[in-house]
Scaffold this active site. Structure first.
Site, mmCIF file in Angstrom:
data_model
loop_
_atom_site.group_PDB
_atom_site.id
_atom_site.type_symbol
_atom_site.label_atom_id
_atom_site.label_comp_id
_atom_site.label_asym_id
_atom_site.label_seq_id
_atom_site.Cartn_x
_atom_site.Cartn_y
_atom_site.Cartn_z
ATOM 1 N N ASP A 265 -16.743 -0.432 -1.388
ATOM 2 C CA ASP A 265 -18.102 -0.598 -0.877
ATOM 3 C C ASP A 265 -18.260 -1.914 -0.100
ATOM 4 O O ASP A 265 -17.873 -2.979 -0.603
ATOM 5 C CB ASP A 265 -19.051 -0.584 -2.086
ATOM 6 C CG ASP A 265 -20.503 -0.433 -1.692
ATOM 7 O OD1 ASP A 265 -20.869 0.618 -1.151
ATOM 8 O OD2 ASP A 265 -21.277 -1.390 -1.935
ATOM 9 N N GLU B 163 -15.125 0.473 3.260
ATOM 10 C CA GLU B 163 -16.388 0.702 3.942
ATOM 11 C C GLU B 163 -16.704 -0.591 4.681
ATOM 12 O O GLU B 163 -17.526 -1.393 4.242
ATOM 13 C CB GLU B 163 -17.514 1.064 2.964
ATOM 14 C CG GLU B 163 -18.753 1.532 3.719
ATOM 15 C CD GLU B 163 -20.082 1.205 3.033
ATOM 16 O OE1 GLU B 163 -21.081 1.840 3.375
ATOM 17 O OE2 GLU B 163 -20.130 0.306 2.176
HETATM 18 C C1 NOJ Z 1 -23.034 1.153 0.752
HETATM 19 C C2 NOJ Z 1 -23.267 2.381 -0.070
HETATM 20 O O1 NOJ Z 1 -22.730 3.500 0.586
HETATM 21 C C3 NOJ Z 1 -24.749 2.484 -0.291
HETATM 22 O O2 NOJ Z 1 -25.108 3.708 -0.870
HETATM 23 C C4 NOJ Z 1 -25.171 1.321 -1.142
HETATM 24 O O3 NOJ Z 1 -26.579 1.336 -1.299
HETATM 25 C C5 NOJ Z 1 -24.769 -0.012 -0.510
HETATM 26 N N1 NOJ Z 1 -23.419 -0.004 -0.019
HETATM 27 C C6 NOJ Z 1 -24.882 -1.125 -1.507
HETATM 28 O O4 NOJ Z 1 -23.880 -1.017 -2.479
#
Ligand code: NOJ
Length: 509
Positions: free
Chosen positions: A194, A245
């Site tokens: 993440d 990500e």
């Molecule tokens: C990206 C995630 O995909 C999202 O759902 C989340 O709210 C944020 N990061 C914070 O962790």
């Protein structure tokens, strides 16, 4: 690397415990269906203990399973059962921030002298004046919260319940590496990481009203930290994978994370296609850039058209034929594909009335609606009233009904996955854009060729609702292998015509 990864939002896949929330039992129940569909790997959005302020992206214990989803033993069973079916399993690791209920943060806020104090990002001052103008990504508001007990502000990129970890403290880095080892030791195949581009921070507090978009990141420090993460993964046998990500809307900056020479991430999401319009011109330009930038580095791209953070592709495009075409496009590009659960059913976003909104960012509930597996009233869930309303037309758009219909999008996805699996060119081959045609409307079509040794495929996608002609390269007597418009064209010679928003995969005859 050439896998198709199926993203599961565990709250929404399938409930087997009757509490209205999907669970690991639900994932286990779907394994045969997913193996039938033909995906290669599963990624579970976070399943760790959490107060659920951001539905699991606020982790209170990185090394356990939240009771709402099941138990650690059940996760072990899921890993084993997935592996028996040839499916890999990735977890969603949240390194940038923990929950404010994590024992580390509870300790950190207990006293200015606590040994864990420096595991988070504190600024002393006065309660009337936040340290600067930095904004949180959501909900709208400052990225700082005043801690009454110790008289200081702490930084949070997201909600106040998600304090950011201080990765400049080597103890934090070591503790987070241990959480990776915990799961790698249990046999998971890797992680989706993440917002992993934000762990290295520049905390010099320079004013920046755009932090809601960028965060106070220090890119060089971040790359260094990611190399450290890769070292942990590389110590394990097998094809363990780190998927970042790195939410940066710039092809070259994302590609840098997967430069093989740098040994950072194996894969990193490319989110740009979620944001540009569904036109041939935009796709042509983007594909051209990705092929060039990744080609120069010898890096491997990724493709995403849906996730739990954006309205579903069917909702964004607003029509079934375009959503079907999008599925064929997605599954025939060069790179690892991420398919969001429910997109294979052509689901639309649920309409969520204001009183039922669950998402702290307020706009992401529609795409997180529960997935209907059967006709009503409970759609194959143990509970008739799940945590969010059902998506539209759930009595028709559910797996059981679509599995009875060879013309359905579900079969189209399955056929395209089978074509991909059977063709080295589609799976791992080179990709080259074919020149634009010259006839009227030729610029509404994008075509590319995939090649691996003698194996060749051509993919042609129309981005408009009117029929279009397209001249296939001469000499091969091309046969339609997959058509997003109708399976009746498949196995027959390609006649050079595309129906409304049609995508075809062609093989030499
Ligand atoms: C990206 C995630 O995909 C999202 O759902 C989340 O709210 C944020 N990061 C914070 O962790």
């Amino acid at each position: 690397m050439d896998a198709v990864v199926y993203q599961i939002y565990p709250r929404s896949l399938r409930d087997t415990s009757g509490d209205g929330v999907g669970d690991l039992g639900g994932v286990r129940r779907q394994l045969d269906h997913l193996a039938w569909l033909g995906v290669d790997a599963l990624w579970l959005s976070p399943i760790f203990p959490s107060p659920m302020a951001d539905h699991g992206y606020d982790v209170a214990d990185y090394c356990d399973v939240d009771p709402v989803f099941g138990t650690l033993e059940e996760l072990d069973l899921l890993v084993a059962e997935a592996h028996e079916r040839g499916l890999k399993l990735l977890l969603d690791w949240v390194p940038n921030h923990s929950s404010d209920a994590h024992p580390w943060f509870v300790a950190a806020r207990s006293s200015r002298d606590d040994p864990k104090r420096d595991w988070y990002l504190w600024v002393e001052g006065s309660p009337d004046q936040a340290p600067n103008d930095w904004k949180a990504a959501f909900p709208p508001g400052p990225a700082w919260t005043w801690d009454e007990g110790t008289g200081a502000w702490y930084y949070h990129r997201y909600t106040p319940q998600q304090p950011d970890l201080n990765w400049n403290n080597p103890e934090v880095e070591a503790a987070m590496h241990d959480t990776l080892r915990f799961w790698l030791d249990r046999g998971v195949d890797g992680f989706r990481m993440d917002v992993v581009h934000q762990i290295g921070k520049d905390m010099s507090l320079v004013s920046n009203p755009d932090t809601a978009v960028d965060g106070p990141s220090d890119p060089e420090r971040n790359h260094e930290l990611v190399r450290g993460i890769r070292t942990v993964i590389d110590a394990y046998e097998g094809d363990r994978v780190a998927v970042g990500e790195a939410y940066i809307l710039d092809v070259a900056q994302v590609a840098r994370y997967v430069d093989p020479a740098a040994r950072e991430l194996h894969l990193s999401f490319n989110f740009l296609p979620l944001w540009f319009p569904w036109t041939a011109a935009d796709w042509r330009k983007h594909l051209d850039e990705v092929l060039r930038v990744y080609g120069d580095l010898g890096a491997w791209p990724t493709w995403v058209l849906g996730s739990h953070d954006i309205p579903r592709i069917r909702t964004r495009l607003g029509r079934d034929d375009a959503a079907r075409s999008a599925a064929v496009l997605l599954l025939t590009l060069r790179g690892t594909v991420f398919l969001y659960a429910g997109d294979e059913l052509g689901l639309q976003d649920a309409v969520v009335p204001p009183e039922l909104v669950q998402d702290p960012a307020a706009f992401r509930d529609g795409c997180r609606a529960p997935i209907p597996w059967e006709p009503g009233p409970d759609h194959g869930w143990t509970s008739a009233t799940p945590w969010l309303p059902w998506p539209p037309e759930a009595d028709e758009r559910n797996a059981a009904v679509l599995r009875d219909d060879p013309a359905s999008i579900l079969y189209l996805v399955r056929r395209t996955l089978a074509a991909r699996k059977a063709s080295p060119a589609l799976r791992e081959g080179a990709m080259a854009l074919l020149p634009e045609g010259t006839g009227a409307g030729a610029t509404d079509v994008v075509a590319w060729e995939r090649t691996a040794g003698d194996d060749r495929r051509v993919v042609v996608v129309s981005f408009v609702a009117e029929p279009r002609g397209w001249d296939a390269p001469e000499g091969s007597g091309w046969v339609v292998e997959v058509s997003s418009a109708t399976e009746e064209r498949e196995g027959k010679p390609f006649d050079g015509l595309l129906e409304s928003h049609e995508a075809v995969v062609l093989r030499p005859g």
